[in-house]
Design a protein around this motif. Structure first.
Motif: not given
Length: 192
Positions: A63-64, A106-107, A114-121, A124-128
């Motif tokens: 992601g970053k 990474r969290p 995690p901030g807006e829009g993140g999915f914790s799994f 890790r934090i995922y953005r789709f």
């Protein structure tokens, strides 16, 4: 069954199931038979309550970068694209092929939100994000014939990619790809 050892695909499936979107995780271990020979299987078939059914190829990316900026990496193989084109033709007009880009981060340190829009799994934090196959094909460029990979220029990609949720309308009021109601969210994410 999806490749659950691939954390990007596992996160994608968990997210789709959390959203309660009907889906089929496709067994990637075998190539489908087609009149022209073997055909790469998509990763998922999604059946949103409204809008077209989706043929989805999941592409996982980081992601970053080290400075915290989004790189918007979006390369795919020509085999991925060929498979999506052929599946869309086979399924017909009630299906639309999309490339779903799953960005893992990474969290944050010290357990901050995690901030807006993140999915914790799985730690890790995922953005789709997703882009339609037709849009991708119109704006692709080669990464070199030896790699058999292509990508969209980052600026073109950022203008066309939409949050995955835009592709999964659950009610008549949900936004669709390209609608103005998501442009502010996309602009905000793109500026990061």
């Amino acid at each position: 069954m999806a490749n659950r050892s691939n954390h990007y695909e596992a996160a994608f499936e968990a997210y789709i199931r959390a959203r309660k979107v009907p889906c089929v995780a496709v067994d990637e271990a075998k190539r489908s038979l087609a009149p022209e020979g073997g055909l790469k299987s998509p990763d998922f078939l999604l059946y949103p309550r409204l809008g077209p059914n989706l043929v989805v190829e999941v592409k996982g990316k980081r992601g970053k970068n080290a400075s915290g900026r989004r790189r918007w990496e979006n390369w795919v193989t020509t085999d991925d694209l060929d498979g999506l084109v052929r599946w869309q033709d086979l399924f017909g007009p009630s299906f639309q092929s999309v490339l779903a880009f799953v960005y893992a981060e990474r969290p944050p340190a010290f357990g901050l939100p995690p901030g807006e829009g993140g999915f914790s799994f799985r730690g890790r934090i995922y953005r789709f994000w997703a882009v339609g196959l037709d849009d991708y094909l119109m704006h692709l460029r080669s990464r070199g014939p030896a790699w058999k990979a292509v990508a969209m220029a980052r600026l073109a990609f950022r203008k066309r990619v939409r949050p995955l949720d835009d592709w999964l309308p659950m009610t008549a009021g949900d936004a669709r790809p390209g609608s103005t109601s998501t442009s502010s969210q996309t602009s905000k994410e793109s500026s990061r």
